[in-house]
Scaffold this motif. Sequence first.
Motif, PDB file in Angstrom:
ATOM      1  N   PRO A 163       0.834  -1.212   0.000  1.00 38.90           N
ATOM      2  CA  PRO A 163       0.000   0.000   0.000  1.00 38.90           C
ATOM      3  C   PRO A 163       0.865   1.258   0.000  1.00 38.90           C
ATOM      4  CG  PRO A 163      -0.576  -1.496   1.811  1.00 38.90           C
ATOM      5  CD  PRO A 163       0.698  -2.014   1.211  1.00 38.90           C
ATOM      6  N   LEU A 164       0.418   2.265  -0.722  1.00 41.76           N
ATOM      7  CA  LEU A 164       1.160   3.531  -0.797  1.00 41.76           C
ATOM      8  C   LEU A 164       0.639   4.498   0.254  1.00 41.76           C
ATOM      9  CD1 LEU A 164       1.148   3.997  -4.675  1.00 41.76           C
ATOM     10  CD2 LEU A 164       3.137   3.487  -3.250  1.00 41.76           C
ATOM     11  N   PRO A 165       1.491   5.421   0.708  1.00 43.36           N
ATOM     12  CA  PRO A 165       0.985   6.462   1.621  1.00 43.36           C
ATOM     13  C   PRO A 165      -0.072   7.323   0.934  1.00 43.36           C
ATOM     14  CG  PRO A 165       3.330   6.778   1.126  1.00 43.36           C
ATOM     15  CD  PRO A 165       2.904   5.556   0.394  1.00 43.36           C
ATOM     16  N   ALA A 166      -0.910   7.995   1.726  1.00 39.52           N
ATOM     17  CA  ALA A 166      -1.995   8.809   1.154  1.00 39.52           C
ATOM     18  C   ALA A 166      -1.448   9.995   0.369  1.00 39.52           C
ATOM     19  CB  ALA A 166      -2.925   9.281   2.263  1.00 39.52           C
ATOM     20  N   VAL A 167      -0.292  10.522   0.814  1.00 36.85           N
ATOM     21  CA  VAL A 167       0.325  11.663   0.106  1.00 36.85           C
ATOM     22  C   VAL A 167       1.829  11.433   0.030  1.00 36.85           C
ATOM     23  CG1 VAL A 167       0.735  14.158   0.111  1.00 36.85           C
ATOM     24  CG2 VAL A 167      -1.441  13.273   0.947  1.00 36.85           C
ATOM     25  N   ILE A 168       2.391  11.618  -1.152  1.00 35.38           N
ATOM     26  CA  ILE A 168       3.851  11.537  -1.324  1.00 35.38           C
ATOM     27  C   ILE A 168       4.297  12.938  -1.748  1.00 35.38           C
ATOM     28  CG2 ILE A 168       5.737  10.444  -2.638  1.00 35.38           C
ATOM     29  CD1 ILE A 168       3.019   8.325  -2.874  1.00 35.38           C
ATOM     30  N   PRO A 169       5.065  13.636  -0.877  1.00 35.65           N
ATOM     31  CA  PRO A 169       5.421  15.028  -1.182  1.00 35.65           C
ATOM     32  C   PRO A 169       6.356  15.151  -2.388  1.00 35.65           C
ATOM     33  CG  PRO A 169       6.087  14.401   1.059  1.00 35.65           C
ATOM     34  CD  PRO A 169       5.633  13.153   0.371  1.00 35.65           C
ATOM     35  N   ALA A 170       6.250  16.272  -3.082  1.00 42.40           N
ATOM     36  CA  ALA A 170       7.150  16.546  -4.208  1.00 42.40           C
ATOM     37  C   ALA A 170       8.549  16.810  -3.672  1.00 42.40           C
ATOM     38  CB  ALA A 170       6.645  17.761  -4.981  1.00 42.40           C
TER      39      ALA A 170
END
Length: 409
Positions: A163-170
Motif C-alpha cells: 500500500p502507498l501512503p496517502a500523500v507523497i510530497p514533491a
Amino acid sequence: MAVAVDLEALRKCVHCGICVPQCPTFLVLGEEMDTPRGRLYLMRAVAEGRLGLTETVGRHLDLCLGCRACETACPSGVPFGSLLEATRIQFRRDGPRARHRLFEAVLFALFTEPRRLGAVFAGVRFYRRSGLGRLVRTLGLLRPFARLAAMDALVADVPRPEPLPAVIPARGRRRARVGLLTGCVQRYLYPGVNRDTAELLALGGYEVVVPSAQGCCGALDLHAGREDAFRARARALAAAFPADLDLVVTNAAGCGSAMKEYGRWLTEAADLGAKTRDVLELLAEAELPLGPLELTVTYHDACHLAHGQRVRQEPRALLRRIPGLRLVELPDSDLCCGSAGVYNLLEPAIARDLLDRKVASIVATGARVIAAANPGCLLQIASGCRARGLDVEVVHPVELLARAAARSR
Ligand code: SF4
Ligand code: SF4
C-alpha cells in the motif's frame, strides 16, 4: 441515457481497406467480416435497420480486440472505438446472449471489484507458492478447459501488497498536485509499478495524492458494452479523487484511455477525464536525474496508449534518456499482443496466435528487456516468453526509469 450509434461517423468509412492489413483479427482469421471495414459494414447495416442484432453479427463484433489500430490507420477519421462501444451497448441491451456470457459475468464480477480481486489473487498466491499450481500443470488437469488453462498460464506469481501512503510530497520545486490511479490488476500484480510511478512523479516535482477509496475505472465494462456498470464506476471514481487536483495520473494504458473519454459519457466525470494523463506523458516533461543502465531494451506499444491515447514518442524518448540503455525498435511494435482486457481469457486461441507473433518479434530484436506500459500486456507478454523459455525481463518503463534514478544517487 444510452449513447446512440453515430450514423454520420459510420458513413465516413469509404471502404478503402487501408485499415485491413493493420487489423490483428484479419491477420489471424483472414475474413473480411473480421476486418474493421467488414465490422463497420455490419454496424452500419444494423444502425440503418437493414440487418438485425443477429448472433453472427454479434460474433464478428465479439472477436474484435478493440485495439483501435484501425483508427490510427484510417485516413477518413472513422472513430472505430466509439462506434464499437456504442454498438456493443446496443447488443448487450437488445441482442442475443453472447456464447460466453456466464464466464464473462464471472470475470467481470471479479476483475472490476478491487476487494474481490484482492481475495482472488491471495488465493492465486497460495496456489502458486504451495506447489499446487505445479502439480495441476504436471498432471495436465486444466488441459480440457482452454479458458482456465489460459488463466493459469497468465499469472506466474502474486507479490505481497505494497500500500502507498496517502500523500507523497514533491521533491524540490513543486510543479503540480496530482492524483494516482492505483488500478485493479496493477495494484495486486504490479505494486512495484505503482511505487515507482509515485516515486518518479515526486522526483519530477509532483505531489502525489493516492485516494484509498478509489475503485475500478470501468474500462473493461466500457469495452464490453456494459454501459450502466461503466457509468456507475466512472461516477464513483470521480467522487473518490479530490476536485482540487491539477491532474490525475494512470500507469495502465487501458484505464487511461477509458478515463480520458469520460466526458463523452457522463458530465459528473468529465473533469476527471480532462485531467487524466499517462505517467509517461508527465515524466517526459519532468527533469529526472538518471544514472546508467547497460541494457538492450525493446518497447511494445500498448494499444490503448498508442492508438487510444496517441502516446508513442514519450516512452521512447524517456527510455533513450537513460545513459547506457540501447533501445531497439520492435517490429510491428503496435500490433496487439492478444491481451486486450479479458480477450485473452475469452478467446484464448486468437490471443495465443497474436502472442506467438509478438514473441517472435521480440526474439528478432535480441533484446533481453521488454518494456510495455499496461499491466495486461506485461502479463500476456511475460507468459508468452515463459512458454518459450526465453531468458528475458518484461517491465513497465517506469521500472527502468526508477532503477536509473536510483543509480544517479
Ligand atoms: S479494433 Fe483492432 S481488432 Fe477491432 S477491427 Fe480495429 S484493428 Fe481490428
Ligand atoms: S475504416 Fe477508414 S481505412 Fe478502413 S476501410 Fe473505412 S475509410 Fe478505409
